[in-house]
Structure formats: structure tokens, C-alpha cells
Design an enzyme around this catalytic site. Structure first.
Site, short mmCIF file in Angstrom:
data_model
loop_
_atom_site.label_atom_id
_atom_site.label_comp_id
_atom_site.label_asym_id
_atom_site.label_seq_id
_atom_site.Cartn_x
_atom_site.Cartn_y
_atom_site.Cartn_z
N ASN A 24 28.09 43.01 35.50
CA ASN A 24 29.46 42.63 35.59
C ASN A 24 29.90 41.93 34.61
O ASN A 24 29.48 40.94 34.22
CB ASN A 24 29.71 41.67 37.12
CG ASN A 24 31.21 41.28 37.02
OD1 ASN A 24 31.13 40.16 37.79
ND2 ASN A 24 32.08 41.67 36.46
N GLY A 25 30.82 42.49 33.80
CA GLY A 25 31.56 41.82 32.63
C GLY A 25 31.95 42.80 31.68
O GLY A 25 32.03 43.97 31.96
N CYS A 31 33.27 44.17 38.55
CA CYS A 31 32.25 44.59 39.31
C CYS A 31 31.64 43.89 40.30
O CYS A 31 31.73 42.55 40.06
CB CYS A 31 31.37 45.30 38.44
SG CYS A 31 32.07 46.62 37.41
N TYR A 75 42.41 34.92 42.46
CA TYR A 75 42.77 36.29 43.32
C TYR A 75 41.16 37.22 43.45
O TYR A 75 41.42 37.82 44.35
CB TYR A 75 43.74 37.19 42.35
CG TYR A 75 43.80 38.43 42.50
CD1 TYR A 75 44.60 38.91 43.75
CD2 TYR A 75 43.19 39.41 41.77
CE1 TYR A 75 44.86 40.49 43.86
CE2 TYR A 75 43.29 40.93 41.95
CZ TYR A 75 44.16 41.06 42.99
OH TYR A 75 44.46 42.79 43.32
N GLY A 103 34.97 46.27 43.55
CA GLY A 103 34.86 47.57 42.83
C GLY A 103 35.01 48.64 43.73
O GLY A 103 34.07 48.68 44.52
O1 LIG Z 1 52.84 41.48 39.70
P1 LIG Z 1 52.20 43.14 40.43
O2 LIG Z 1 51.64 43.89 39.09
O3 LIG Z 1 52.85 43.57 41.38
O4 LIG Z 1 50.78 42.44 40.98
C1 LIG Z 1 50.89 41.10 41.78
C2 LIG Z 1 50.06 41.57 42.92
O5 LIG Z 1 48.96 42.20 43.02
C3 LIG Z 1 48.00 41.39 43.88
O6 LIG Z 1 48.07 41.80 44.96
P2 LIG Z 1 47.16 43.15 45.45
O7 LIG Z 1 47.93 43.99 46.45
O8 LIG Z 1 46.29 43.80 44.43
O9 LIG Z 1 45.99 42.48 46.39
P3 LIG Z 1 45.89 41.52 47.71
O10 LIG Z 1 46.08 41.97 49.13
O11 LIG Z 1 44.59 40.76 47.39
O12 LIG Z 1 47.01 40.52 47.60
C4 LIG Z 1 48.46 40.06 43.81
O13 LIG Z 1 47.83 39.41 44.82
C5 LIG Z 1 49.83 39.98 43.89
O14 LIG Z 1 50.42 40.01 45.05
N1 LIG Z 2 34.35 45.29 35.70
C1 LIG Z 2 33.30 45.29 35.32
O1 LIG Z 2 32.57 44.39 35.36
C2 LIG Z 2 32.62 46.78 34.46
C3 LIG Z 2 31.45 46.50 34.13
C4 LIG Z 2 31.30 47.52 32.91
N2 LIG Z 2 31.99 47.11 31.66
C5 LIG Z 2 31.59 49.09 33.32
O2 LIG Z 2 32.84 49.33 32.66
O3 LIG Z 2 31.17 49.51 33.89
MG LIG Z 3 48.73 40.46 46.54
#
Ligand SMILES: O=P(O)(O)OC[C@H]1O[C@H](OP(=O)(O)OP(=O)(O)O)[C@H](O)[C@@H]1O
Ligand SMILES: NC(=O)CC[C@H](N)C(=O)O
Ligand SMILES: [Mg+2]
Ligand code: SF4
Length: 492
Positions: free
Chosen positions: A123-124, A14, A280, A46
Site C-alpha cells: 500500500n502506497g 490499497c 476519510y 480498494g
Molecule cells: O467533492 P467531491 O468530489 O464530490 O467528493 C467529496 C465527497 O466524496 C466522499 O464521499 P464518498 O461518496 O466517496 O464516500 P463516503 O460514503 O465514505 O462519504 C467524501 O466523503 C465527500 O462526500
Molecule cells: N493505492 C495503493 O496503495 C496502490 C499500490 C500500488 N502503487 C498499485 O498501484 O498497485
Molecule cells: Mg462522502
């Protein structure tokens, strides 16, 4: 699990945001608009729901609240923002971890306590949510959801152990809550005329402070903001001031902000800021621990090149998160960077694919190959992480179909082997591809010529090398999903 859920890879976490206008009140600053800009900048953290709670100040008993499912821009149109009157407010963008993705679990949570209204955005994920839940229920409090964020809100309403002589002692209540649970939270708490920004003692989730600059006098401020990330500050005319320290409670009033107290960690354990924020989760233009996320990603590519160089014609990336590391790899190896993939920004993650085959194709549908840069080339392709391993295989096929001679995959983080219980939905251990196949088997499985990951030490080096404060006590990162070493034991 629904198809839509199954399609998600590493889920974000979040975003929380708060803004308070400086004296005099009622303010000229459009606080709700600032919060909206803040939430837009935190949208990557989020996308399920968003909400804003506003307070008009001292003499008001109620908050002005708007929450809903969906993206910030869908929920907050001009009319909605106009209704959100106030001198201070907090907001939230949500990716659910502890309760369903439903309207009732949208944040901020607002309650009316014996001492007035209180709003909380979190967040958390609480490590000991079950235990805390039983304790709060045993004190006669009813909870209406399974959200740990509602639990936090109610825990804050509990009377602190020491008697409150002169009205509610909110800092004592917050300290009491922090004694009860040490992980994982960055929260913004609003009462009628002030906001508290609180970071758990391990500093697991990020939180930082910004100054809202006056548009007419550069020596003055119009107010203060507190946010999960600093990436939106320029868009709202704010300037990054500093991170909220691990364990710190910061109080924001119309007069300014100050540290209320800083809570230490049990047994002097090290800090545990999520290292995956750098890999990431965060936007690359955010600042953590005094350094830009982009610079850390660039350095992780440099270290990766040092650790696992291979002969090739070009270095490229899987957009978006892999790109900075690819530039670092290219700088270190002197192999030119060239784009080989176009990512279609209109195909989101929520794109519904009705079966596994279409899901796999879906990944390819997200990307197009830039054939001129690909045909006949030996390519080093950098991605930031491999989670389930669903993205990379179809991409390699796409590049081979476009004429790539060799495809060498280099991953700018170590293999993900363990789940996260601190606000990130990392799939179960069994779903993580690194637990199913060796590196050689995985290379074969995805169709790569070679595959190599960044080492844990290499990632730590990239994070710490240029950090302004390198003191061992002050710096520490959670690497639990990579190493299995959790900052604290889970308690149920
Ligand atoms: O191994 P997988 O389960 O396929 O997941 C890994 C991928 O998911 C994420 O990218 P994403 O498309 O979520 O977002 P990004 O555009 O920020 O790279 C991450 O950067 C990898 O590319
Ligand atoms: N990703 C989060 O930080 C989620 C916050 C909280 N645990 C929720 O589920 O709303
Ligand atoms: Mg990616
Ligand atoms: S387990 Fe991984 S994703 Fe979770 S907080 Fe630790 S480093 Fe971050």
C-alpha cells in the site's frame, strides 16, 4: 479518461493483510479464511482487484495463489478458499495508483528468487519510482509491468551490499530497499516460513499487528495478523496489539513476532502519517496511533463547531464519512442531530453515467431526502471533505426541493488544494474545486447559504488532543494535500 474513472472522487488506497499460524504446523487454523475476512474488512481501501498468496511452510518451493479483478467476495468463494492451503499467507485489495487496473497488476506479486519464492503486497506509492526503476533495470532485472509494487518485489531480490554468508539475509535486503526509497509504503512480504511487516520511515501509510486468539484457551494465541487497519480484527477473533512503528521491520514466525530493526528518517525529519486516513480513508472503527478513527472524527466536528458556528434548527451529515463529525458538531453546539439523507447502498461509485448531466443526477440518485426532518428547517450539513465539489451541490438542491429553509455547509477538513503522490489518487490541482473558487464563490456555486471549512490547526488539534503519545519527535502528520508541504521532494 473514461467516464467511469471521471466519476471517481477521492480514491482510496490499497489494503494489505498477512496471517501466520502458531506452532505446530500443519496448523488447524484456516489461515486463508482469516485472510479473506481481513480483506473483506479492508474492502473500502480498494475495490478493483484482490489476491491471496499462501505458503505451506519449510519444505515447499511454491506458493498457492489466487488473484482476480473485482470484489473479495466475488473472487474468493468456498472452493477457492479451500484450495488456498497453508500455514501462512498474505493478501491485498487494490486501488491502482501507479499502473492500470488490470489483471497483471493485481497483488500480491510473487517471484521466484535465487533463494526461493517471495510474495509482496504493497500500500502506497514510491516517491522515487522512476529512479529506482532505472536502477533495478540497470542491474539486469526485467520488469513485466509498470507497477511500483512489482518494482519493490524485484528490488527486494537484489543482493544486499554486504555478502550473505549463510543463505539469504532478508532483513538486510529489506533494509537495503529502505535505504533506496523512504516513501511511501506499508508492505507485507512473505517467504516460505515467515512474514515481514514493513512501514516506511515516515509512517505514511498505516500498518498494525493483531493477535489471533485461541477459541478454546483465552491465554493462548492461534497466530498473528498484520493489517492496514484493525477494523476487521473482532470479526476474525483477533485482538489489536499495536501499530507497526514508522521505519520498523517486524518479523513474524510460527514462534511469534519481534522487531528486526527500525530505520530513521533523513535529517531527523518528523513522521508523516497521512492525516486524511483520519478524515476519510479509514473505517471509523479502526485504531491508529492508539486512538479510534471515530473519536478523531467526532472531535473534528467539535472543533469545527467552535470555529464556525451558525444559528440553525438541526445538525446533519452527508453519509457515510461525514456522520461522526456531525455528531461532534451537534454535541458542541447543543443543536440536535437529525438525519436528512438516506444513502442508497446499492448505487456504488462505479455506477456508469454516460454524460456530465447524468453524472450530476447520479449523485442525487445516491441520496434520498428524509423530508420530515428537512421541511422548514435551517440545516447545518456536515461533510468530511469537498474534492471536486460534485457531491455537495446536488445534495443541497435535493434538500431545498424537500423544503429546507437554510442550508449551511460545514466541512470537517481544510480545503484540498494539492495532489497526493503517496498512494491516493487526488485529482489534478486544476480539478480541485478549492483551487478554482473562493469560499464565497463556492458557497454560491453549490447553492449554500454559508460555507466554512475546518482549519489546518483545528484538524491537527482533533488528531493530537487525545493521542497517548504527544512527543513532538514521535508524532507528525502529512498534510501535503492541504498545505503543499510534502514530507520529501518528488524525484523522477
Ligand atoms: O467533492 P467531491 O468530489 O464530490 O467528493 C467529496 C465527497 O466524496 C466522499 O464521499 P464518498 O461518496 O466517496 O464516500 P463516503 O460514503 O465514505 O462519504 C467524501 O466523503 C465527500 O462526500
Ligand atoms: N493505492 C495503493 O496503495 C496502490 C499500490 C500500488 N502503487 C498499485 O498501484 O498497485
Ligand atoms: Mg462522502
Ligand atoms: S497528501 Fe494528503 S492524502 Fe496524501 S498522504 Fe498526505 S495527507 Fe494523505
Amino acid at each position: 479518461m473514461s467516464v467511469e474513472e471521471d466519476d471517481r472522487q477521492l480514491r482510496h488506497e490499497c489494503g494489505v493483510f498477512g496471517c501466520i499460524a502458531s506452532d505446530p504446523w500443519p496448523t488447524d487454523v484456516d489461515v486463508a479464511q482469516v485472510i479473506c475476512l481481513g480483506l473483506l474488512a479492508l474492502q473500502h481501501r480498494g475495490q478493483e482487484s484482490a489476491g491471496i498468496a499462501m505458503s505451506e511452510g519449510d519444505n515447499h518451493t511454491h506458493f498457492n495463489v489466487k488473484k482476480g479483478m473485482g470484489l473479495v467476495s466475488n473472487i474468493f468463494n468456498e472452493e477457492a478458499i479451500k484450495k488456498l492451503k497453508g500455514n501462512l499467507g498474505i493478501g491485498h485489495t487494490r486501488y491502482s495508483t501507479s499502473a492500470g487496473s488490470e489483471e497483471v497488476n493485481c497483488q500480491p506479486f510473487v517471484v521466484h528468487s535465487a533463494h526461493g519464492a517471495l510474495a509482496v503486497a504493497h500500500n502506497g506509492e514510491l516517491f522515487n519510482a522512476g529512479k529506482l526503476r532505472r536502477m533495478v533495470l540497470a542491474r539486469g532485472v526485467g520488469l513485466s509491468t509498470h507497477s511500483d509494487s512489482e518494482l519493490i518485489t524485484q528490488a527486494l531480490c537484489l543482493n544486499p551490499p554486504d555478502i550473505e554468508i549463510d543463505g539469504p539475509d532478508w532483513p538486510a535486503r529489506i533494509r537495503h530497499f529502505m535505504e533506496l526509497t523512504k516513501l511511501s509504503y506499508s508492505i507485507v512480504i512473505m517467504e516460505k516460513d515467515r512474514i515481514f511487516g514493513v512501514r516506511d520511515p515516515y509512517g505514511n501509510r498505516p500498518l498494525c499487528i493483531g493477535k489471533l486468539m485461541s477459541l478454546t484457551d483465552s491465554n493462548k494465541e492461534d497466530g498473528w495478523v498484520v493489517s492496514s487497519e484493525s477494523c476487521g480484527f473482532l470479526s476474525m477473533g483477533a485482538k489489536y496489539v499495536r501499530d507497526v512503528y514508522p521505519g520498523e521491520i517486524v518479523e513474524f514466525t510460527k514462534e511469534g513476532f519481534h522487531t528486526v530493526s527500525i530505520m530513521g528518517r533523513p535529517y531527523n525529519r518528523p513522521q508523516a502519517f497521512c492525516i486524511f486516513e483520519y478524515v476519510y480513508f479509514a473505517r471509523p472503527d479502526s485504531i491508529y496511533e492508539g486512538q479510534m478513527v471515530y473519536s478523531v472524527r467526532l472531535r473534528s466536528g467539535i472543533v469545527l463547531a467552535r470555529e464556525s458556528l451558525v444559528e440553525a434548527d438541526i445538525v446533519s451529515s452527508v453519509p457515510e464519512s461525514g456522520t461522526a463529525a456531525a455528531h461532534g458538531f451537534s454535541m458542541k453546539s447543543n443543536i440536535p442531530f437529525a438525519e436528512v439523507l438516506y444513502k442508497n447502498r446499492y448505487v456504488g461509485r462505479t455506477f456508469i453515467q454516460p454524460n456530465a448531466r447524468l453524472r450530476r443526477l447520479g449523485v442525487a440518485k445516491k441520496f434520498g431526502a428524509i423530508v420530515e426532518n428537512v421541511a422548514g428547517k435551517r440545516i447545518i450539513l456536515i461533510d468530511d471533505s469537498i474534492v471536486r465539489g460534485t457531491t455537495i451541490g446536488p445534495i443541497i438542491k435535493l434538500l431545498r426541493d424537500a423544503g429546507a429553509k437554510e442550508v449551511h455547509i460545514r466541512v470537517a477538513s481544510p480545503p484540498l488544494k494539492f495532489t497526493c503522490n503517496m498512494g491516493i489518487n487526488i485529482p489534478t490541482k486544476a480539478e480541485l474545486i478549492a483551487n478554482k473558487l473562493t469560499i464565497e464563490q463556492l458557497a454560491k456555486h453549490i447553492g449554500a447559504d454559508t460555507l466554512a471549512y475546518l482549519s489546518v490547526d483545528g484538524l491537527k488539534e482533533a488528531v493530537k488532543e487525545k493521542m497517548p503519545n504527544k512527543s513532538a519527535i514521535e508524532v507528525g502528520h502529512c498534510t501535503a494535500c492541504l498545505t503543499g508541504e510534502y514530507p520529501e521532494e518528488l524525484t523522477f
